[in-house]
Design an enzyme around this catalytic site. Structure first.
Site, mmCIF file in Angstrom:
data_model
loop_
_atom_site.group_PDB
_atom_site.id
_atom_site.type_symbol
_atom_site.label_atom_id
_atom_site.label_comp_id
_atom_site.label_asym_id
_atom_site.label_seq_id
_atom_site.Cartn_x
_atom_site.Cartn_y
_atom_site.Cartn_z
ATOM 1 N N ASP A 1 0.846 -1.203 0.000
ATOM 2 C CA ASP A 1 0.000 0.000 0.000
ATOM 3 C C ASP A 1 0.881 1.252 0.000
ATOM 4 O O ASP A 1 1.038 1.904 1.022
ATOM 5 C CB ASP A 1 -0.903 -0.053 1.241
ATOM 6 C CG ASP A 1 -1.916 1.082 1.261
ATOM 7 O OD1 ASP A 1 -2.165 1.689 0.203
ATOM 8 O OD2 ASP A 1 -2.459 1.347 2.345
ATOM 9 N N ARG B 1 -4.966 -2.567 13.962
ATOM 10 C CA ARG B 1 -4.801 -2.597 15.415
ATOM 11 C C ARG B 1 -5.643 -3.620 16.173
ATOM 12 O O ARG B 1 -5.141 -4.227 17.124
ATOM 13 C CB ARG B 1 -4.991 -1.180 15.977
ATOM 14 C CG ARG B 1 -3.788 -0.302 15.687
ATOM 15 C CD ARG B 1 -4.099 1.166 15.804
ATOM 16 N NE ARG B 1 -4.986 1.611 14.733
ATOM 17 C CZ ARG B 1 -5.379 2.866 14.578
ATOM 18 N NH1 ARG B 1 -4.978 3.784 15.429
ATOM 19 N NH2 ARG B 1 -6.158 3.191 13.569
ATOM 20 N N ASP C 1 1.916 9.518 -9.792
ATOM 21 C CA ASP C 1 3.018 10.177 -10.498
ATOM 22 C C ASP C 1 2.697 10.146 -11.992
ATOM 23 O O ASP C 1 1.603 9.709 -12.371
ATOM 24 C CB ASP C 1 4.337 9.446 -10.176
ATOM 25 C CG ASP C 1 5.539 10.376 -10.189
ATOM 26 O OD1 ASP C 1 5.643 11.187 -11.135
ATOM 27 O OD2 ASP C 1 6.358 10.310 -9.259
ATOM 28 N N LYS D 1 0.393 3.644 -2.497
ATOM 29 C CA LYS D 1 -0.455 4.656 -3.148
ATOM 30 C C LYS D 1 0.309 5.477 -4.186
ATOM 31 O O LYS D 1 0.489 6.695 -4.040
ATOM 32 C CB LYS D 1 -1.091 5.583 -2.097
ATOM 33 C CG LYS D 1 -1.972 4.843 -1.103
ATOM 34 C CD LYS D 1 -2.689 5.794 -0.160
ATOM 35 C CE LYS D 1 -3.562 5.078 0.835
ATOM 36 N NZ LYS D 1 -2.818 4.263 1.822
ATOM 37 N N THR E 1 -9.991 8.951 3.257
ATOM 38 C CA THR E 1 -11.080 9.145 4.220
ATOM 39 C C THR E 1 -10.717 10.151 5.307
ATOM 40 O O THR E 1 -11.560 10.552 6.097
ATOM 41 C CB THR E 1 -11.498 7.804 4.864
ATOM 42 O OG1 THR E 1 -10.318 7.122 5.261
ATOM 43 C CG2 THR E 1 -12.280 6.956 3.908
#
Ligand code: C5P
Length: 236
Positions: free
Chosen positions: A67, A213, A72, A69, A122
């Site tokens: 991940d 978590r 470019d 992201k 988010t």
């Protein structure tokens, strides 16, 4: 709409390895690898440990969702996608707002790896989104970016569990929907604001649930995984 219930098996859970220590990450992969679909390696672990951590997780028997992201110019993203594909990852992320050519370039280089597009983070609220220059309803922006990415070849979309039902209706049935922001019933929400339980997310149409978590910080991580899988299967 196909019966999506049968799509969700033990394979639908992804564990976010948000930690600094590659040894701990590989240890956790060894401990629970047989039970989950993939381990999400984000910027924290990857930037601190380097690509070797991906190999260690794979050697421990886990599939990797990288991940980072990417966002470019198309050629740079294509080269980055080629590089991470060589690590043997199964999923990686790009920003849909990089545009259709960028998403297509990622897909072209991805090989067997699935390209997942992030629409709007988010963490951004309506005001932040307007400040960036996107007008209109947040939900509409999310759908527009999701369609752009899907039409450009993305295999799936990363979205909030609160957007899943809306996106499931707006996109084709084969588009993967991957949702973080999951909290099992009765656990702390930590810093997540827009959350859903595993059961809710599955019911709304999510294919993969990303959980960090509630598993990583659990006293008994195996039990935490089993409880979440149980909630996903029951989705009530
Ligand atoms: O610990 P927790 O279950 O909240 O971890 C969720 C994971 O999903 C983290 O790695 C977080 O960075 C990631 N994520 C998220 N919300 C997004 C995109 C990614 O929580 N919109």
């Amino acid at each position: 709409m196909p019966d999506r219930e049968c799509d969700i098996v033990a394979g639908g859970l992804m564990v976010a390895l948000d930690m600094d220590d590659p040894g701990e990450a590989a240890g956790l992969a060894q401990e629970i690898g047989g039970k989950v679909a993939a381990f999400k390696v984000g910027s924290q672990l990857f930037c601190g440990s380097g690509p070797g951590v991906v190999r260690r997780i794979r050697e421990a028997g886990g599939q990797v969702f990288l991940d980072l992201k990417f966002h470019d110019i198309p050629n740079t993203v294509k080269k980055a996608a080629e590089a991470v594909k060589e690590l043997g990852i199964s999923f990686f992320t790009v920003h849909a707002s990089g545009g259709a050519r960028m998403v297509a370039a990622a897909k072209e280089a991805a090989g067997e790896a699935k390209v997942l597009a992030v629409t709007l983070l988010t963490s951004l609220d309506k005001k932040n989104i307007e400040d960036i220059g996107f007008g209109g309803e947040v939900k509409e922006q999310v759908v527009r970016l999701a369609r752009l990415a899907r039409n450009a070849g993305a295999d799936g979309i990363v979205c909030s569990p609160l957007e899943v039902a809306h996106l499931r209706k707006a996109l084709d049935d084969q588009c993967l929907l991957v949702t973080p922001g999951i909290r099992p019933a009765g656990t702390s929400s930590d810093d997540q604001a827009r959350i859903a339980t595993p059961a809710q997310a599955v019911r709304e149409g999510a294919d993969y649930l990303v959980v960090g978590r509630p598993i990583v910080q659990a006293e008994d991580r195996v039990l935490a995984v089993e409880r979440i899988l149980e909630e996903m299967r029951g989705h009530n």
